[in-house]
Design a protein around this motif. Sequence first.
Motif, mmCIF file in Angstrom:
data_model
loop_
_atom_site.group_PDB
_atom_site.id
_atom_site.type_symbol
_atom_site.label_atom_id
_atom_site.label_comp_id
_atom_site.label_asym_id
_atom_site.label_seq_id
_atom_site.Cartn_x
_atom_site.Cartn_y
_atom_site.Cartn_z
ATOM 1 N N UNK A 5 0.853 -1.175 0.000
ATOM 2 C CA UNK A 5 0.000 0.000 0.000
ATOM 3 C C UNK A 5 0.893 1.230 0.000
ATOM 4 N N UNK A 6 0.377 2.321 -0.508
ATOM 5 C CA UNK A 6 1.150 3.557 -0.570
ATOM 6 C C UNK A 6 0.505 4.614 0.309
ATOM 7 N N UNK A 7 1.344 5.299 1.101
ATOM 8 C CA UNK A 7 0.875 6.358 1.983
ATOM 9 C C UNK A 7 1.718 7.608 1.746
ATOM 10 N N UNK A 8 1.152 8.786 1.899
ATOM 11 C CA UNK A 8 1.938 10.022 1.768
ATOM 12 C C UNK A 8 3.102 10.021 2.759
ATOM 13 N N UNK A 9 4.200 10.667 2.388
ATOM 14 C CA UNK A 9 5.373 10.703 3.264
ATOM 15 C C UNK A 9 5.016 11.318 4.605
ATOM 16 N N UNK A 10 5.369 10.610 5.667
ATOM 17 C CA UNK A 10 5.098 11.130 6.997
ATOM 18 C C UNK A 10 6.361 11.415 7.784
ATOM 19 N N UNK A 11 7.517 11.235 7.184
ATOM 20 C CA UNK A 11 8.798 11.405 7.865
ATOM 21 C C UNK A 11 9.565 12.531 7.186
ATOM 22 N N UNK A 12 9.804 13.603 7.928
ATOM 23 C CA UNK A 12 10.512 14.749 7.352
ATOM 24 C C UNK A 12 11.918 14.395 6.902
ATOM 25 N N UNK A 13 12.503 13.361 7.492
ATOM 26 C CA UNK A 13 13.863 12.959 7.098
ATOM 27 C C UNK A 13 13.881 12.450 5.664
ATOM 28 N N UNK A 14 12.793 11.825 5.238
ATOM 29 C CA UNK A 14 12.717 11.337 3.867
ATOM 30 C C UNK A 14 12.644 12.497 2.884
ATOM 31 N N UNK A 15 11.853 13.516 3.231
ATOM 32 C CA UNK A 15 11.785 14.701 2.363
ATOM 33 C C UNK A 15 13.147 15.390 2.284
ATOM 34 N N UNK A 16 13.829 15.498 3.428
ATOM 35 C CA UNK A 16 15.147 16.134 3.438
ATOM 36 C C UNK A 16 16.132 15.354 2.575
ATOM 37 N N UNK A 17 16.075 14.041 2.654
ATOM 38 C CA UNK A 17 16.969 13.186 1.865
ATOM 39 C C UNK A 17 16.739 13.397 0.368
ATOM 40 N N UNK A 18 15.492 13.424 -0.037
ATOM 41 C CA UNK A 18 15.167 13.642 -1.452
ATOM 42 C C UNK A 18 15.727 14.980 -1.930
ATOM 43 N N UNK A 19 15.594 15.999 -1.073
ATOM 44 C CA UNK A 19 16.116 17.310 -1.433
ATOM 45 C C UNK A 19 17.622 17.340 -1.504
ATOM 46 N N UNK A 20 18.282 16.720 -0.537
ATOM 47 C CA UNK A 20 19.742 16.720 -0.517
ATOM 48 C C UNK A 20 20.327 15.939 -1.691
ATOM 49 N N UNK A 21 19.646 14.871 -2.078
ATOM 50 C CA UNK A 21 20.113 14.061 -3.206
ATOM 51 C C UNK A 21 19.659 14.610 -4.557
ATOM 52 N N UNK A 22 18.784 15.604 -4.529
ATOM 53 C CA UNK A 22 18.256 16.208 -5.755
ATOM 54 C C UNK A 22 17.690 15.136 -6.690
ATOM 55 N N UNK A 23 16.850 14.300 -6.128
ATOM 56 C CA UNK A 23 16.295 13.175 -6.877
ATOM 57 C C UNK A 23 15.162 13.660 -7.772
ATOM 58 N N UNK A 24 15.285 13.394 -9.061
ATOM 59 C CA UNK A 24 14.235 13.764 -10.006
ATOM 60 C C UNK A 24 13.025 12.857 -9.816
ATOM 61 N N UNK A 25 11.842 13.420 -10.029
ATOM 62 C CA UNK A 25 10.623 12.646 -9.870
ATOM 63 C C UNK A 25 10.182 12.118 -11.230
ATOM 64 N N UNK A 26 10.201 10.811 -11.389
ATOM 65 C CA UNK A 26 9.748 10.161 -12.617
ATOM 66 C C UNK A 26 8.555 9.280 -12.276
ATOM 67 N N UNK A 27 7.458 9.503 -12.921
ATOM 68 C CA UNK A 27 6.218 8.804 -12.603
ATOM 69 C C UNK A 27 6.444 7.289 -12.563
ATOM 70 N N UNK A 28 6.086 6.702 -11.424
ATOM 71 C CA UNK A 28 6.170 5.262 -11.258
ATOM 72 C C UNK A 28 7.501 4.744 -10.757
ATOM 73 N N UNK A 29 8.508 5.606 -10.645
ATOM 74 C CA UNK A 29 9.826 5.130 -10.211
ATOM 75 C C UNK A 29 9.817 4.798 -8.724
ATOM 76 N N UNK A 30 10.493 3.716 -8.372
ATOM 77 C CA UNK A 30 10.674 3.302 -6.981
ATOM 78 C C UNK A 30 12.128 3.537 -6.599
ATOM 79 N N UNK A 31 12.349 4.135 -5.443
ATOM 80 C CA UNK A 31 13.703 4.364 -4.940
ATOM 81 C C UNK A 31 13.804 3.847 -3.517
ATOM 82 N N UNK A 32 15.041 3.562 -3.091
ATOM 83 C CA UNK A 32 15.288 3.191 -1.700
ATOM 84 C C UNK A 32 16.013 4.335 -0.989
ATOM 85 N N UNK A 33 15.664 4.527 0.265
ATOM 86 C CA UNK A 33 16.323 5.529 1.107
ATOM 87 C C UNK A 33 16.836 4.821 2.350
ATOM 88 N N UNK A 34 18.160 4.815 2.520
ATOM 89 C CA UNK A 34 18.798 4.115 3.633
ATOM 90 C C UNK A 34 19.216 5.128 4.693
#
Length: 372
Positions: free
Chosen positions: A199-228
Motif C-alpha cells: 500500500x502507498x501512503x503520503x510521506x510522513x517522515x521529514x527525514x525522507x523529504x530532506x533526503x530527497x532534497x539533498x540528493x536532488x532526486x528527479x521525480x519520474x512517474x512510477x519510479x521506486x527508490x530506496x532511502x537508507x
Amino acid sequence: MTDNGKKLTEYLRREMMSRPEQAISFRDYMQMCLYHPEFGYYTGSRPKVGKNGDFYTSASIGGIMGEMLAAYMADWRKGAEDKPWTLVEWGGGSGELAVQILSSLRESAPQLYLSLSYVSIEASGYHRELQRQALAEHRSKMAFQTAEEWLSGGPYAHCLVLSNELLDAFPVHRLKARGGGWFEIHVSVNPETGQFIEKEFPLGDDRLRAYIGEERISMREGQIIEVNLEADRWIREVASSLAEGSRIVTIDYGDEGGELYAEHRMNGTLMCYRLHHAFDDPYRFPGEQDMTAHVNFSACIRAGRENGLESRLMTQKQFLLECGILQRLQNHPGLDPFSPEARKNRAIRQLLLSDQMSELFKVLVQTKRAGD
C-alpha cells in the motif's frame, strides 16, 4: 517455507493488523525479516555465506581480501608499528575476514600484530559464537562489544573501523513517485488470501523529504527508490566516536546517488538472495532470504563531511591494485590446477575481473579531520 518462516509470517501479519492503518512501512518489514530476535534472517543459526549459504562475499574468495586489507593496514600504520592501535570490525559474521586479516598481519607484520587490539561488534549471538571458534588462535587479541558500549567510549585514537557488506543490509524505506508526489510503500495483508500486499501512503517522515532534497532526486512517474537512513545514521555515530586520524573503511556494493536514482533504475535496487538464487520479491521467503539494497555512497560521503570526515571513494578493483594485489600472483608450472598457487591466482583474477566484485563493489575510506 520452514517453521521459522511461518512463525515470522504470522508475527508480521499480527503486527500489520494491530496498526490503525493495518500496514507497516517497508522499512519496518525489512527490519523484522532480517533482525527479529527469534525469527530474523541474520539472527538465525543457518549458514548465510559460502557454498552452503545464500551468497558469497569477497572474503569467501581465496583469503585474498583479508591479505590485502592487512597490507592496507600495514601501510596506514607505517612508522608506528609498535604503537597500540585498534581494529573494530562491525558485523563480521562468521569471522572469516577477521581470521584472514589477523593471520596475515601475524605473518607479514608481526610487530603490528603485537600492538593490535581487535574489537568485534556483532549483534547476532550465533555469529559471535562462530567468531569465537574461528578466532580461537587470536583469542588474546579479541574482545566483543555491543554497538552501544563502543559508541559510548570514544573518541578513539589510532582506530580503524571496518565493515564488509554491512550497510547494504540495513533496512530501507521504499518510495514511489506517483501523481506528482512521493509516497512511501507499506506492507499489508490481503484479507482474502493472507498474502502480503503493498500500500502507498503520503510521506510522513521529514527525514525522507530532506533526503530527497539533498540528493536532488528527479521525480519520474512510477519510479521506486530506496532511502537508507540507517547508513547515514551509522556513519554519523561512528564518526562522532573517532579522534583525529582514525578511519572508517566501508566495503559494499552500490554507487553514487546519480547512478542509483537514474532513469534506467525505475524499480530501484532491492534484491533478495536464497540458496545462491537472486530475485526481487521481498515477500517470497520472509526470514529465510537475504534482502539488500545498493548503498548510496553520495549520502555516506555527505554524512561523513558533516561529521568531520574526509572521504575517498574507489572501486574494489582500484583499492586492490593500490594495495599491491598484482604482486601476489605466483608463477607455477600449471600442471596442477588445484595447487595452492593456481588457486590463489584464480582468486586474484576473480576479484579483479568479475564485474560483480571489481566494479560494483566500492571501498569508501573516511578519515577524521583535525579539530573535528
